[in-house]
Design an enzyme around this catalytic site. Structure first.
Site, mmCIF file in Angstrom:
data_model
loop_
_atom_site.group_PDB
_atom_site.id
_atom_site.type_symbol
_atom_site.label_atom_id
_atom_site.label_comp_id
_atom_site.label_asym_id
_atom_site.label_seq_id
_atom_site.Cartn_x
_atom_site.Cartn_y
_atom_site.Cartn_z
ATOM 1 N N ASP A 147 0.789 -1.082 0.488
ATOM 2 C CA ASP A 147 0.013 -0.033 0.038
ATOM 3 C C ASP A 147 0.334 1.421 -0.239
ATOM 4 O OD1 ASP A 147 -3.327 0.840 1.443
ATOM 5 O OD2 ASP A 147 -1.740 1.858 1.062
ATOM 6 N N ILE A 148 0.524 2.142 -0.670
ATOM 7 C CA ILE A 148 0.878 3.909 -0.984
ATOM 8 C C ILE A 148 1.394 3.832 0.275
ATOM 9 C CG2 ILE A 148 -0.292 5.469 -2.080
ATOM 10 C CD1 ILE A 148 1.527 5.496 -3.670
ATOM 11 N N ASN A 198 -12.640 -3.441 2.584
ATOM 12 C CA ASN A 198 -13.773 -2.401 2.046
ATOM 13 C C ASN A 198 -14.458 -2.296 1.413
ATOM 14 O OD1 ASN A 198 -12.557 -1.729 4.757
ATOM 15 N ND2 ASN A 198 -11.325 -0.436 3.664
ATOM 16 N N GLY A 205 -15.824 2.985 3.149
ATOM 17 C CA GLY A 205 -13.863 3.906 3.425
ATOM 18 C C GLY A 205 -13.563 3.204 1.877
ATOM 19 N N GLN A 206 -14.381 2.318 1.057
ATOM 20 C CA GLN A 206 -13.413 2.000 -0.336
ATOM 21 C C GLN A 206 -13.580 3.005 -1.097
ATOM 22 O OE1 GLN A 206 -15.583 -1.190 -2.175
ATOM 23 N NE2 GLN A 206 -14.435 -1.127 -3.527
ATOM 24 N N HIS A 244 -10.087 -5.077 -3.249
ATOM 25 C CA HIS A 244 -8.638 -5.095 -2.339
ATOM 26 C C HIS A 244 -8.842 -5.770 -1.071
ATOM 27 C CE1 HIS A 244 -10.054 -1.527 -2.274
ATOM 28 N NE2 HIS A 244 -9.296 -1.523 -1.462
ATOM 29 N N HIS A 253 -7.034 -5.945 2.136
ATOM 30 C CA HIS A 253 -5.264 -5.165 2.609
ATOM 31 C C HIS A 253 -5.365 -6.686 3.861
ATOM 32 C CE1 HIS A 253 -6.910 -1.057 2.672
ATOM 33 N NE2 HIS A 253 -7.770 -1.857 2.215
HETATM 34 P P1 AMP Z 1 -10.045 1.800 0.522
HETATM 35 O O1 AMP Z 1 -10.290 2.756 1.357
HETATM 36 O O2 AMP Z 1 -9.412 -0.098 0.961
HETATM 37 O O3 AMP Z 1 -10.313 1.613 -1.088
HETATM 38 O O4 AMP Z 1 -8.170 1.120 0.383
HETATM 39 C C1 AMP Z 1 -7.115 1.725 -1.120
HETATM 40 C C2 AMP Z 1 -6.083 1.674 -0.916
HETATM 41 O O5 AMP Z 1 -5.462 2.048 -1.132
HETATM 42 C C3 AMP Z 1 -5.434 2.281 0.159
HETATM 43 O O6 AMP Z 1 -4.932 1.966 1.563
HETATM 44 C C4 AMP Z 1 -4.906 3.105 -0.482
HETATM 45 O O7 AMP Z 1 -3.753 4.189 -0.284
HETATM 46 C C5 AMP Z 1 -4.669 2.410 -1.836
HETATM 47 N N1 AMP Z 1 -3.432 2.972 -2.904
HETATM 48 C C6 AMP Z 1 -4.389 3.980 -3.356
HETATM 49 N N2 AMP Z 1 -3.131 4.245 -4.637
HETATM 50 C C7 AMP Z 1 -1.968 3.561 -4.712
HETATM 51 C C8 AMP Z 1 -1.077 3.476 -5.253
HETATM 52 N N3 AMP Z 1 -0.644 3.658 -6.929
HETATM 53 N N4 AMP Z 1 -0.662 1.811 -5.117
HETATM 54 C C9 AMP Z 1 -0.749 1.135 -3.966
HETATM 55 N N5 AMP Z 1 -1.267 2.041 -2.977
HETATM 56 C C10 AMP Z 1 -2.317 2.470 -3.560
#
Ligand code: AMP
Ligand code: ZN
Length: 113
Positions: free
Chosen positions: A30-31, A86, A92-93, A99, A101
């Site tokens: 995760d970024i 999520n 919070g998605q 995906h 986590h």
């Molecule tokens: P959600 O809020 O469950 O939809 O999670 C989306 C996740 O994607 C968040 O934890 C972000 O930090 C992560 N995210 C968004 N863009 C990227 C990216 N380019 N590379 C890796 N993780 C990302």
């Protein structure tokens, strides 16, 4: 080119720190990590959320969980870890490509204290 961020990561158009890749799933860091280990596990095919993948391809939903466990083991999370899916904006998605986590590496007792 896909408009979905995670499809673009699958396609290699957006860089990611990939820790596992098969024909059917990809895992990458995760970024914006919320724990010492924070990896996202996604299917290579596009499904918007957990409910949709479970309905469309239950075997793939299982593979997602198996890959999450494989990542956790590879990351040394023998004491436990959390898998979060999520599902929908109210939860919070923010990225609508399902995906999981995988979070670990610190105390993750629930509910948070
Ligand atoms: P959600 O809020 O469950 O939809 O999670 C989306 C996740 O994607 C968040 O934890 C972000 O930090 C992560 N995210 C968004 N863009 C990227 C990216 N380019 N590379 C890796 N993780 C990302
Ligand atoms: Zn997608």
């Amino acid at each position: 080119m896909s408009e979905c961020l995670f499809c673009r990561i699958v396609e290699g158009d957006v860089p990611a720190d990939i820790v596992l890749r098969t024909d059917r799933v990809v895992a990458f860091r995760d970024i914006n990590p919320q724990a010492p280990v924070h990896v996202l596990v996604i299917p290579t095919s596009h499904h918007a959320n957990a409910a949709e993948i479970a309905a469309a391809d239950p075997a793939l939903a299982g593979e997602l969980l198996a890959a999450a466990a494989q990542v956790a083991e590879a990351e040394g999370l023998s004491g436990g870890y959390r898998i979060v899916l999520n599902t929908g904006a109210d939860a919070g998605q923010t990225v609508f490509h399902v995906h999981a986590h995988v979070l670990g590496g610190r105390d993750l007792l629930w509910p948070p204290g």
